[in-house]
Design an enzyme around this catalytic site. Sequence first.
Site, mmCIF file in Angstrom:
data_model
loop_
_atom_site.group_PDB
_atom_site.id
_atom_site.type_symbol
_atom_site.label_atom_id
_atom_site.label_comp_id
_atom_site.label_asym_id
_atom_site.label_seq_id
_atom_site.Cartn_x
_atom_site.Cartn_y
_atom_site.Cartn_z
ATOM 1 N N HIS A 236 -10.018 9.997 6.067
ATOM 2 C CA HIS A 236 -9.507 10.267 7.417
ATOM 3 C C HIS A 236 -9.150 11.741 7.528
ATOM 4 O O HIS A 236 -9.047 12.461 6.526
ATOM 5 C CB HIS A 236 -8.280 9.396 7.735
ATOM 6 C CG HIS A 236 -7.091 9.674 6.855
ATOM 7 N ND1 HIS A 236 -6.302 10.795 6.979
ATOM 8 C CD2 HIS A 236 -6.560 8.963 5.820
ATOM 9 C CE1 HIS A 236 -5.341 10.771 6.089
ATOM 10 N NE2 HIS A 236 -5.483 9.666 5.353
ATOM 11 N N ASP A 363 -4.725 -8.466 -5.075
ATOM 12 C CA ASP A 363 -4.386 -8.317 -6.484
ATOM 13 C C ASP A 363 -2.875 -8.416 -6.689
ATOM 14 O O ASP A 363 -2.116 -7.603 -6.153
ATOM 15 C CB ASP A 363 -4.893 -6.965 -6.989
ATOM 16 C CG ASP A 363 -4.949 -6.902 -8.495
ATOM 17 O OD1 ASP A 363 -3.875 -6.943 -9.124
ATOM 18 O OD2 ASP A 363 -6.057 -6.824 -9.042
ATOM 19 N N SER A 378 -5.279 6.566 0.647
ATOM 20 C CA SER A 378 -6.437 6.823 1.509
ATOM 21 C C SER A 378 -7.533 7.536 0.724
ATOM 22 O O SER A 378 -7.277 8.512 0.022
ATOM 23 C CB SER A 378 -6.029 7.695 2.701
ATOM 24 O OG SER A 378 -5.058 7.054 3.473
#
Length: 429
Positions: A236, A363, A378
Amino acid sequence: MKLTWIKKIIGGVLLVSLLFLGFNKPFQQYISIPKKLVLFEGETIQFPKAAPVSASLKTGSGLAIQSGGDSLTLDAEAPGTNQLLLDFAGLPVKKVDVEVLRDFKVIPGGQSIGVKLNTKGVLVVGHHLVDTLKGKKSPGEIAGVQIGDMITEINQHQVKRMNEVTELVQKAGEEGKPLDLIITRENKSFETKLTPLKDKNENIYKLGLYIRDSAAGIGTMTFYHPQTKKYGALGHVISDMDTKMPIVVKDGEVVRSTVTSIEKGSNGDPGEKLARFSPDKEIIGNINRNSPFGIFGKLNQSIPNGIMDEAMPITLSHQVKEGPAQILTVVDGSQVEKFDIEIVSTIPQKFPAIKGMVIKVTDPKLLKKTGGIVQGMSGSPIVQNGKLVGAVTHVFVNDPTSGYGVHIEWMLNEAGINIYEKSTIPKAS
């Protein structure tokens, strides 16, 4: 009259047959095949076989069909284009254009990285009042300079650092002359004049603006292409923390970083990786692009992740499937680990878009450590069935176990890597 009845009977039989086939699952899967398929060299795709459907190719280039048992297999043997023809009882029912791209692989990342960006000019991040003998005023606001503006030139001098601005401001103030500014705002440039005012307390001239020439942070490496040394990270855009606007990059640097602790996320409060730049601050690459899909540039060295260091194939956006997958990321020190996630939904995008997948962390270890997706994660690569499919981008604020992912196809495109390189093999005609 007899001939008419025979035609009606034949027509009725055909109609019943077509209706039956319409409810036949394998036949429905044939009909639902897209009008165009894009495969990579060496890739195989399998369809259930629906008798009496037969398949053929328009030319002998690049593709091979294998028919056996209950399935039909299409092998992408060489780059090029072809057409898959599907027939039912000798009647054509489907034509599929098939494009085979050259074999392409990248090395997945997962490493924690430190990022430093230098802006194209100096970024205006706020206004302030100068305490003059005639009252408090902001010269920058008077001149029409807005938060988020980029000052690229002052008095015909390109400015890149804040100390350059300081020298020009003091000189103009002492000479009693206005500054000629060139400002970039929303990709458009314009000129304005700004007269610095003297602060009566500090006895220096000021712009009445808060400015910044760089930004720093941490993120995660997504991929590295060894042939070109190009990389992609973050997934991003990097925005200024004050203006919330994308930073226009002049250049930048990537260094190694170490995760020191985790602020665990909870509903309404996304967590965060806390990290520091590695002590040696060794520059491992540059930054030449800051886009909605991440940061991009070239590495000057390979950076193994320790668990998936071999180049792997990628998956195009229309090929990503809902179901189990893994992400690679760092939650402690500099060790890259693999964690289980679920691809909840995926959009087969025809054009680049940043929100291509919805993912959910499953998980137990990662959920216990982080609560799900946290800031700094990210760019963590998403791997499914041995292929790189995308990167983590955003967390859902009200559900930190879930978030968005971007398709790797678009990150590669932003990095300037052409995975659609044309082949010399003739097209089907």
